[in-house]
Every structure is written in structure tokens, then in C-alpha cells.
Design an enzyme around this catalytic site. Structure first.
Site, PDB file in Angstrom:
ATOM      1  N   GLU A 147       0.871  -1.719  -0.009  1.00 33.20           N
ATOM      2  CA  GLU A 147      -0.214  -0.176   0.501  1.00 33.20           C
ATOM      3  C   GLU A 147       1.106   0.971   0.304  1.00 33.20           C
ATOM      4  O   GLU A 147       1.326   1.613   0.779  1.00 33.20           O
ATOM      5  CB  GLU A 147      -0.845  -0.025   1.462  1.00 33.20           C
ATOM      6  N   CYS A 176      -2.112   8.756   2.818  1.00 30.83           N
ATOM      7  CA  CYS A 176      -1.955   7.812   1.148  1.00 30.83           C
ATOM      8  C   CYS A 176      -2.979   7.857   0.063  1.00 30.83           C
ATOM      9  O   CYS A 176      -3.109   8.647  -1.477  1.00 30.83           O
ATOM     10  CB  CYS A 176      -1.623   6.702   1.216  1.00 30.83           C
TER      11      CYS A 176
END
Length: 463
Positions: free
Chosen positions: A213, A247
């Protein structure tokens, strides 16, 4: 303690053996471990909130959001795990009659989780409940950049879990490197693209599969028919939540030039409403990580010198904060458009048409998210088809990460592999195919010599 010590190696072997011996197969074992995670969160909320404040200056709401997202994942798994675990029947061709096929989901083994600093609790325990749902054991390594949270996680996991089910290891990045070199059955990492590349290279020695990720230069495209007030409100919330250290945070904005000034006006308005006239002292604005503060400060100096700060730009090294800042950026400024800022800087780029924005998006690495405000269904479909990203979100930001049963993950340099809900269960399972063939109708066509069967094949396919 060196990670290569026999004590650590034996811990990893114990964790693997727990799975190999079939002790983790049952749904009752899996639900029991997930409930322990829930219990850990319920009984230690105050300590968790305090640790996140000490490390990152997170407000109570931001800290609670980490807890609540894990709890939401737990709730979804408890409701659906029995259904997910059922073998899936697969159609078998009629010419193989009598036979049947199915897919079963078996545990992978022991999974390593390397946690990030920006969400030091969420991105350890959320993937952990996915890992437990698949019947695996785990080793977790909290971020050394969040020492209070890391110590607390170590203390709590040691209290709630046996060491042959979950083992927590503290240490710096050198410990992480040594851990990756071990023969785990899967590695889950959240962090930067560069670190992800390094981990992938090290993991290749053992052919260890990965879920990465990673970061993303998530662009926003705003069309002139968008509701600018609501768009600005949502962008300001998503961008400056955790000071931009998410993110999924919007990275920069492409906006049609006709509405650029009005958008900037609305952005300024909501920054003032959310964080006050002096955001540095706002309890709702979290700290930047030390290295990130330094990088952002240098970038800010450049834009101050060039007089391209439209709003904000205040720094406090003592508090490790930079106020929400709007930058005036040109379309050819690739250094900032193609870079993940991961901070409280928000570049705004005026465009003449959407094609200029799409060209810039496709020239950069594939983002984790693309955000669109306004436009219409035809435009939304077009952007979705001509760009590649982990997700597309229309008229809002950050939402995909908040939906527990929506597969979440990146593509290309923004990551690989998905998790959340059923996709997380599948991600940490081996999908094993099983085929059964009966003894009836054992025709000779499949066996040599092939003279008769070849005549039939040539007739059917006119060879």
C-alpha cells in the site's frame, strides 16, 4: 536484540507451525482472535488516544477514527466470514463427466506487517483482522517514528495474544530490513514507493508474496459546473486531515480557469473555519513527521521566494506544524505535480480543458485515487477509461478508504494487492483448486494410440 537471534527465529517457526498443524482452520479460532483485537481497542481507548497525540499531535477525533475504522472492519468480518469461507463450486466441462471442481480458501501461514508512521495503529490492526479472518498468524513491526504508539502496541499485543499467534517486534528500519529477509508466507507493507521497491527486492530472495500500500500523487479535477462551496469544504477536510499525511489525500488540484479564483476563495474560507486564523495552534491540525517537516519547509521556502503562496505558509519547528497552504502552480511544474507532497501544501493549477489535466495525470505514475468534482456521467466514464488508478471518487475525497467492503489498493507505483472485507480475506488466503473424477465412463479417446480421436478432431475442426 538482533532479529536474527535464535529466539526470534524460533518465534517465527512457532507461528508457522500453528497454521501448519491446522489449529487456525476453524471459524471459531478466527473469530476469537478478531474479538481479541476488538477487546484490545475497547479497553485501551484512552491510552491509544494519548499515544497518538504524543507521537503525531492527533486530535481526539483523528485518533478515534483509527479505532473506529478497525472496529468497522471487525463488524463486517464477523457478519460475513462463514459465507466467505465456504468452498466455491466451479463448473467442469461436460466431456469430463463424471467430475466436479471447487475452490477452497486455506491460510497462507505467518504474515509480516510493517506499519507506517502516519496511521500507526490503523495500518497494523486493520490488515491484522484480515489476516486473522484467513486463519493466519502474524508478526507486526510498528513504526519506530511513533515511539509511544509502538511501545503501547507491543505492551497490549503481548497482553492479549499468545506469542504463537501474534508477535510484535520493535526496532528501527534495520530491524525491518532483517525481518523482510526472513521466510514469511506474505508481507504487508504501507509506506513510500521507494521503500516498497526495496522491500520487494529483498522479499524476492524467498519469493515472498507482497501486498504494498504505497504513495500516490492523487489529482483532483474540478469542472465549472461543480458546487464549489461543497467541493472546497470536502477537499480542505480530506487534504489537511492528519496534515496531509494520508496516502489517499488530494495531492493537487486541476481546475478550469474560469472558476479558479472562486475556488481559491472557497478553500481559504474553509481553512479559516476548520483551523482558525492561526492554524499552528489549532488542536485539529496534527504534527508533521520530522523528516517530512524538513522536506516541506524547504519546498515552502522556494515558493515564498517565488511569491507563489496564495494562502498560509506559516511554519513552527517547535510544534512541527505547517499551516494549510495553497500554492499557485503552473501546468509545466512537474517537480511538484508529479511528486507526492504528503504534507499540508495544496497546489492549484488552472487549466483550459480537461485533456490537459488528463495528459499530465497519464505522464505521472499511476495514482492511488483520482477525484472528480462536477462534469457529467459521460465525462466521468471517459476519465475512468483513459486513466489508470486504484480508485476514482466523484464529488468527494477519501471515501473509498472508509468503505470496508470495497477493495482497497493501488496500481503500478501506488501499490499492489487489495485488502478490506472479503478482498482482504482472499488476499491472505491460498485459493486452492480441488478436482474430483469418478471411475465411470473411462473412455479410451484420451489414451494413446490417438488414431481414432484424431479422425474425430479433424472432422470436427476441418483440419
Amino acid at each position: 536484540m538482533n532479529i536474527l537471534d535464535k529466539s526470534y527465529k524460533s518465534n517465527i517457526e512457532e507461528l508457522k507451525n500453528k497454521v501448519i498443524t491446522g489449529q487456525t482452520e476453524s471459524i471459531s479460532w478466527r473469530i476469537q482472535q478478531i474479538r481479541k483485537v476488538s477487546q484490545l481497542l475497547d479497553e485501551n481507548k484512552k491510552e491509544i488516544i494519548k499515544a497518538l497525540f504524543l507521537d503525531l499531535g492527533k486530535s481526539e477525533l483523528e485518533a478515534l477514527s483509527e479505532i473506529l475504522l478497525i472496529k468497522e472492519e471487525i463488524s463486517l468480518i464477523k457478519k460475513n466470514l462463514r459465507l466467505w469461507m465456504r468452498p466455491k463450486k466451479v463448473k467442469t466441462p461436460i466431456y469430463l463427466f463424471p467430475s466436479f471442481s471447487k475452490v477452497i480458501y486455506e491460510p497462507l501461514g505467518c504474515v509480516l506487517i510493517l506499519g507506517p508512521y502516519n496511521y500507526p495503529l490503523l495500518y497494523l490492526l486493520k490488515p491484522l483482522v484480515n489476516i486473522f479472518s484467513s486463519g493466519n498468524t502474524a508478526v507486526i513491526k510498528p513504526s519506530e517514528k511513533c515511539s509511544s504508539t509502538s511501545k503501547l502496541i507491543k505492551k497490549l499485543t503481548d497482553k492479549y495474544f499468545q506469542k504463537d499467534i501474534l508477535f510484535t517486534i520493535e526496532g528501527d528500519y534495520k530491524e525491518s530490513i532483517k525481518l523482510v529477509e526472513q521466510n514469511f508466507d506474505h508481507i504487508f507493507f504501507t509506506g513510500s514507493t521507494e521503500t516498497g521497491k526495496s522491500i520487494m527486492k529483498s522479499a524476492s530472495t524467498n519469493l515472498t508474496p507482497l501486498t504494498l500500500e504505497l504513495s500516490g500523487t492523487n489529482p483532483v479535477i474540478i469542472f465549472k459546473n461543480a458546487n464549489l462551496e461543497i467541493a472546497a469544504k470536502r477537499i480542505v477536510w480530506g487534504k489537511f486531515f492528519n496534515s496531509g499525511q494520508s496516502c489517499m489525500a488530494p495531492n493537487h488540484i486541476f481546475v478550469e480557469k474560469e472558476i479558479e479564483n472562486q475556488l481559491v476563495k472557497e478553500l481559504k474560507k474553509f481553512i479559516n473555519i476548520f483551523y482558525g486564523e492561526d492554524p499552528i495552534i489549532s488542536k485539529n491540525l496534527s504534527k508533521l513527521e520530522k523528516k517530512q517537516f524538513s522536506i516541506t519547509s524547504e519546498l515552502l521556502k522556494k515558493y515564498k521566494k517565488e511569491k507563489r503562496i496564495l494562502f498560509g505558509g506559516t511554519c513552527s519547528k517547535k510544534r512541527m506544524k505547517i499551516s494549510p497552504t495553497i500554492l499557485k502552480v503552473k501546468l509545466h511544474d512537474n517537480n511538484i505535480i508529479q511528486k507526492e507532497l504528503f504534507s499540508s501544501l495544496l497546489p492549484v493549477i488552472g487549466i483550459d480543458n480537461k485533456d490537459l489535466a488528463l495528459k499530465k495525470i497519464n505522464q505521472a505514475s499511476k495514482p492511488l485515487a483520482i477525484y472528480i468534482f462536477g462534469g457529467n456521467k459521460k465525462i466521468h466514464d471517459h476519465i475512468s477509461k483513459v486513466t489508470s488508478s486504484g480508485t476514482v471518487c466523484i464529488n468527494d475525497v477519501m471515501l473509498p478508504v472508509l468503505i470496508p467492503n470495497l477493495p482497497f489498493g493501488g496500481v503500478g507505483e501506488s501499490g499492489m494487492g487489495k485488502f478490506h472485507g472479503e478482498e482482504g480475506f482472499k488476499n491472505f488466503s491460498n485459493q486452492k483448486s480441488i478436482t474430483y473424477k469418478g471411475f465411470l465412463f473411462d473412455l479410451d479417446f484420451r489414451y494413446p494410440p490417438y488414431n481414432k480421436v484424431m479422425k474425430i478432431i479433424k472432422f470436427i475442426f476441418k483440419i
